[in-house]
Structures are given as C-alpha cells and as structure tokens.
Scaffold this active site. Structure first.
Site: not given
Length: 268
Positions: A111-113, A115
């Site tokens: 997951l990106d930062k 999210s």
C-alpha cells in the site's frame, strides 16, 4: 564443470529463506549490496539474473545470511496513513519497525504511504510471491473516496479498464518526453468489479497491483482520490481490526490462503 544455469535465481533464493521479499532482493542486488561467495572461495558482486548454487554463501551489506528454520509467521496489519511498505529499515516509518518485528518480514500487497488498510506480513517467501504475482489473479478489495460525485460513466470506465502511465523508476522507458521528463510505460488496467457505495465513495476489486493504480485510474478520469482503504486480500478481511493494530492469522485462514495460492490442497 558446474553449470550455473542449473541453480536457483538469486532473488528467489533470498526470498525463500525469509530474508526479504523477492522485490526487496532485486533492489538490494541492483544497489550492489549482495555478494556471492562461491564454494572455491571466490567472491563476486551479484547482478540481476544471477543464480544461487549449492555451496554458495551470501552476504548482504557485508553480513553473512543463512537459511534458517524459523517458525513461519503469518499476520495481518491495519496500516495507518504515513507508514511506508518497505523492508529498508533506514527509511523512517517503515512497516517492519512499525509492526514491532525484530527481523525481516515480507509484506504481501503493498500500500502506498497515503493509503490505509490490510497488509499481510509473513516470512513465508513462497506464499508472499504467489500472492503478489499478478498472473495469479488474486483479488484485493478497496474502499475509495474521491473529490466529486460518482457518475455511471465513471463506474463504467473503471470497470472496463483505464489506460494509465506508470512513471515510477521500475517502469521508465528510457525515453524523454517533450516536457523534458522521463517517459513511463503505458498500460491498460484489467477489467474489474466496481460499485458505488456513497455519493463520493465506491468499492473496487483488483486482480493486479500497478504502482498507485487506483489513484492513476481515477486521475485519468478527472477524479482526485481523497482516501483508499484496503478491506480484503483474497480470503482475508480487515473486519473490526482497528487502524494501527495487528493480529496473527488463524490456522484455518493460513490453510485457506495457501490453498487459494496453489500451495495446498484441502479435501478430495
């Protein structure tokens, strides 16, 4: 003479012994941090495509690494915003330190930062790689909020697939655009399930995981994502697990996960 083509790809070997994920192994190899010490005592800096042979020893950042018989660990974490999915412990707010783990644990389903939501943490390298492999079509479900009212046209476009450009380092083409910036690879996302759950909220089930895929898809259609929360990976649901908390998977959950990943057959 020994044929080194008979060995195991080095990134796969490193992932299989629980040191890190195959993707992290690729990064370490690219950065010149992995050394192979052959059975005859000779040493060489590993490069992409190198293979591991019986009798080889591996060093990462000058430290010897060995296959261990550590008990397999399977956890889920509800990742909060700001935590970064990386095994590089030099990075502030990396997910390994946040989870309070003493040794490297791979994360399945990055997951990106910005999210939040479900991330699987495990030292089972084979399971991690099978979950992450897009060709296996494993489902991941997300709740997404956007800045504008959701229309039928938006939902239809998302379902049918959106053409996006991947401009992260791994997907640069080597060409330069008219604006002087490096050009990324253009891809069309797979058809997927999408349904509206609120005026500015929808759910989406993906079977692939391009970098910042949902954000790029929405952006291409004129929407800005305000929040992404992953609520399911394959058979595992986030449920009532609070943000920032983690729990061990049950034996039944692990068995079903392995079955879906093609590692285990249950029943007849």
């Amino acid at each position: 003479m020994e044929n080194r083509n008979d060995g195991v790809r080095l990134n796969k070997y490193i992932g299989s012994i629980g040191i890190c994920s195959r993707r992290e192994a690729d990064r370490l190899i690219e950065e010149g941090k992995v050394t192979i010490i052959h059975e005859d005592g000779s040493r060489e800096i590993a490069r992409a495509g190198f293979r591991y042979m019986d009798g080889d020893r591996i060093e990462i950042d000058g430290k010897a690494v060995e296959k261990t018989e550590d008990e397999k660990l399977y956890m889920m974490l509800n990742k909060p915003k700001g935590i970064i999915c990386t095994g590089d412990r030099r990075v502030k707010e990396n997910i390994i330190d946040f989870a309070g783990l003493r040794h490297y644990i791979s994360y399945a389903g990055r997951l990106d930062k910005d999210s939040t939501g479900l991330v699987i943490l495990t030292n089972d390298g084979e399971l991690n790689d099978r979950i992450m492999r897009a060709s296996n079509y494993h489902e991941k479900e997300y709740v997404v909020t956007v800045d504008k009212y959701i229309t039928p046209d938006f939902l239809a476009a998302m379902r049918s697939g959106v053409t996006i450009t991947l401009d992260d380092n791994r997907n640069l083409t080597g060409e330069i655009g008219s604006d002087g910036k490096p050009l990324g690879k253009t891809v069309t996302t797979r058809p997927c399930k999408v349904w509206k759950t609120g005026k500015r909220e929808f759910r989406i089930i993906l079977t692939q995981g391009f970098n910042r895929q949902i954000r790029r898809m929405c952006g291409k259609l004129g929407y800005t994502v305000q929040g992404i929360r992953r609520v399911r990976v394959m058979n595992l649901e986030l449920g009532s697990l609070k943000e920032g908390m983690k729990r061990f998977l049950t034996p039944a959950e692990v068995a079903r996960l392995k079955e879906m990943a093609g590692m285990l057959k249950i029943g007849n």
